[in-house]
Design a protein around this motif. Structure first.
Motif, PDB file in Angstrom:
ATOM      1  N   UNK A 164      -0.889 -16.080  15.540  1.00  0.00           N
ATOM      2  CA  UNK A 164      -2.162 -15.502  15.998  1.00  0.00           C
ATOM      3  C   UNK A 164      -2.452 -14.177  15.304  1.00  0.00           C
ATOM      4  N   UNK A 165      -1.417 -13.366  15.123  1.00  0.00           N
ATOM      5  CA  UNK A 165      -1.608 -12.037  14.551  1.00  0.00           C
ATOM      6  C   UNK A 165      -1.913 -12.104  13.055  1.00  0.00           C
ATOM      7  N   UNK A 166      -1.404 -13.126  12.385  1.00  0.00           N
ATOM      8  CA  UNK A 166      -1.725 -13.310  10.979  1.00  0.00           C
ATOM      9  C   UNK A 166      -0.778 -12.676   9.991  1.00  0.00           C
ATOM     10  N   UNK A 167       0.424 -12.320  10.428  1.00  0.00           N
ATOM     11  CA  UNK A 167       1.394 -11.720   9.508  1.00  0.00           C
ATOM     12  C   UNK A 167       2.216 -12.837   8.856  1.00  0.00           C
ATOM     13  N   UNK A 168       1.879 -13.170   7.606  1.00  0.00           N
ATOM     14  CA  UNK A 168       2.584 -14.231   6.889  1.00  0.00           C
ATOM     15  C   UNK A 168       4.058 -13.906   6.699  1.00  0.00           C
ATOM     16  N   UNK A 169       4.374 -12.644   6.464  1.00  0.00           N
ATOM     17  CA  UNK A 169       5.759 -12.234   6.265  1.00  0.00           C
ATOM     18  C   UNK A 169       6.581 -12.465   7.531  1.00  0.00           C
ATOM     19  N   UNK A 170       6.069 -12.028   8.658  1.00  0.00           N
ATOM     20  CA  UNK A 170       6.778 -12.223   9.927  1.00  0.00           C
ATOM     21  C   UNK A 170       6.851 -13.700  10.290  1.00  0.00           C
ATOM     22  N   UNK A 171       5.758 -14.421  10.092  1.00  0.00           N
ATOM     23  CA  UNK A 171       5.737 -15.843  10.421  1.00  0.00           C
ATOM     24  C   UNK A 171       6.804 -16.583   9.621  1.00  0.00           C
ATOM     25  N   UNK A 204       0.803  -1.222   0.000  1.00  0.00           N
ATOM     26  CA  UNK A 204       0.000   0.000   0.000  1.00  0.00           C
ATOM     27  C   UNK A 204       0.836   1.273   0.000  1.00  0.00           C
ATOM     28  N   UNK A 205       2.127   1.143   0.302  1.00  0.00           N
ATOM     29  CA  UNK A 205       3.012   2.302   0.387  1.00  0.00           C
ATOM     30  C   UNK A 205       4.301   1.977  -0.357  1.00  0.00           C
ATOM     31  N   UNK A 206       4.878   2.943  -1.046  1.00  0.00           N
ATOM     32  CA  UNK A 206       6.136   2.668  -1.750  1.00  0.00           C
ATOM     33  C   UNK A 206       7.306   2.571  -0.770  1.00  0.00           C
ATOM     34  N   UNK A 207       8.293   1.797  -1.170  1.00  0.00           N
ATOM     35  CA  UNK A 207       9.548   1.733  -0.416  1.00  0.00           C
ATOM     36  C   UNK A 207      10.273   3.063  -0.574  1.00  0.00           C
ATOM     37  N   UNK A 208      10.908   3.516   0.480  1.00  0.00           N
ATOM     38  CA  UNK A 208      11.738   4.721   0.391  1.00  0.00           C
ATOM     39  C   UNK A 208      13.205   4.313   0.415  1.00  0.00           C
ATOM     40  N   UNK A 237       1.020  -5.919   8.057  1.00  0.00           N
ATOM     41  CA  UNK A 237      -0.366  -6.137   7.642  1.00  0.00           C
ATOM     42  C   UNK A 237      -0.991  -4.852   7.103  1.00  0.00           C
ATOM     43  N   UNK A 238      -0.771  -3.745   7.789  1.00  0.00           N
ATOM     44  CA  UNK A 238      -1.309  -2.459   7.330  1.00  0.00           C
ATOM     45  C   UNK A 238      -0.668  -2.063   5.994  1.00  0.00           C
TER      46      UNK A 238
END
Length: 188
Positions: free
Chosen positions: A74-81, A3-7, A164-165
């Motif tokens: 539990x939180x649902x962050x696939x990247x972190x998991x 949702x946001x570009x990399x800086x 997630x955001x």
């Protein structure tokens, strides 16, 4: 989809430019999460400070990664998991223990107790009892290690919620069955 570009140090402004410039100078490449967090120097600075602090935890990595897996499952962050599963494997945790960690437990009663405590810090910290703290001490955990769990959970809440955001997801590496996670290990 993000949702946001990399800086980068070239596209960031003010404090974010300074933070990213310093990271690139010390570590070379930076991952998607940090590059995206730079939209808020306050969030990026807070993450970096908390990440550095939790890197000094007195809990062994094979335990902190299990706590992180339990929280991120539990939180649902696939990247972190994915990143914490990779970290657990690197720390010598086998696949059966990784599955236990997803469920918030372990075959080892002492590890099961600290992982369950980490999940309770995440889901219901007001319900923690004196007896639970005494039980962790009985398993050999020091007060510092018990308190370190709070920091480990906090950094996981921050990174997972941010990813997630921001819409950051793991991506499959072309030509392989490996997942690239781009979640930064605590930077020091």
């Amino acid at each position: 989809m993000t949702r946001f570009p990399r800086l980068t140090p070239d596209t960031a402004q003010g404090a974010a430019r300074d933070l990213l410039g310093g990271l690139v100078a010390r570590h070379g490449e930076i991952g998607s999460m940090v590059a995206t967090m730079a939209h808020s120097p306050a969030v990026l600075g807070g993450y970096l400070d908390l990440s550095r602090a939790t890197k000094r935890s007195k809990l062994p990595r094979h335990i902190t990664e299990r706590i992180s897996i339990a929280v991120q499952h539990r939180q649902g962050c696939a990247l972190c998991l994915a990143a914490h599963i990779s970290g657990a494997r690197a720390a010598g945790v086998d696949d059966s223990e990784i599955e236990y960690a997803r469920e918030g437990t372990s075959a080892d009663p002492a590890i099961a107790a600290i992982v369950a405590f980490g999940l309770q810090v995440y889901t219901a910290p007001a319900t923690i009892t004196d007896g639970q703290i005494a039980g962790l001490r009985h398993h050999g955990y020091t007060d510092r290690q018990i308190i370190d769990v709070v920091g480990i959970v906090a950094v996981n809440v921050l990174t997972g919620a941010f990813n997630l955001v921001a819409g950051l997801q793991p991506t499959e590496v072309p030509g392989s069955h490996q997942t690239h996670t781009a979640v930064e290990r605590p930077l020091g």
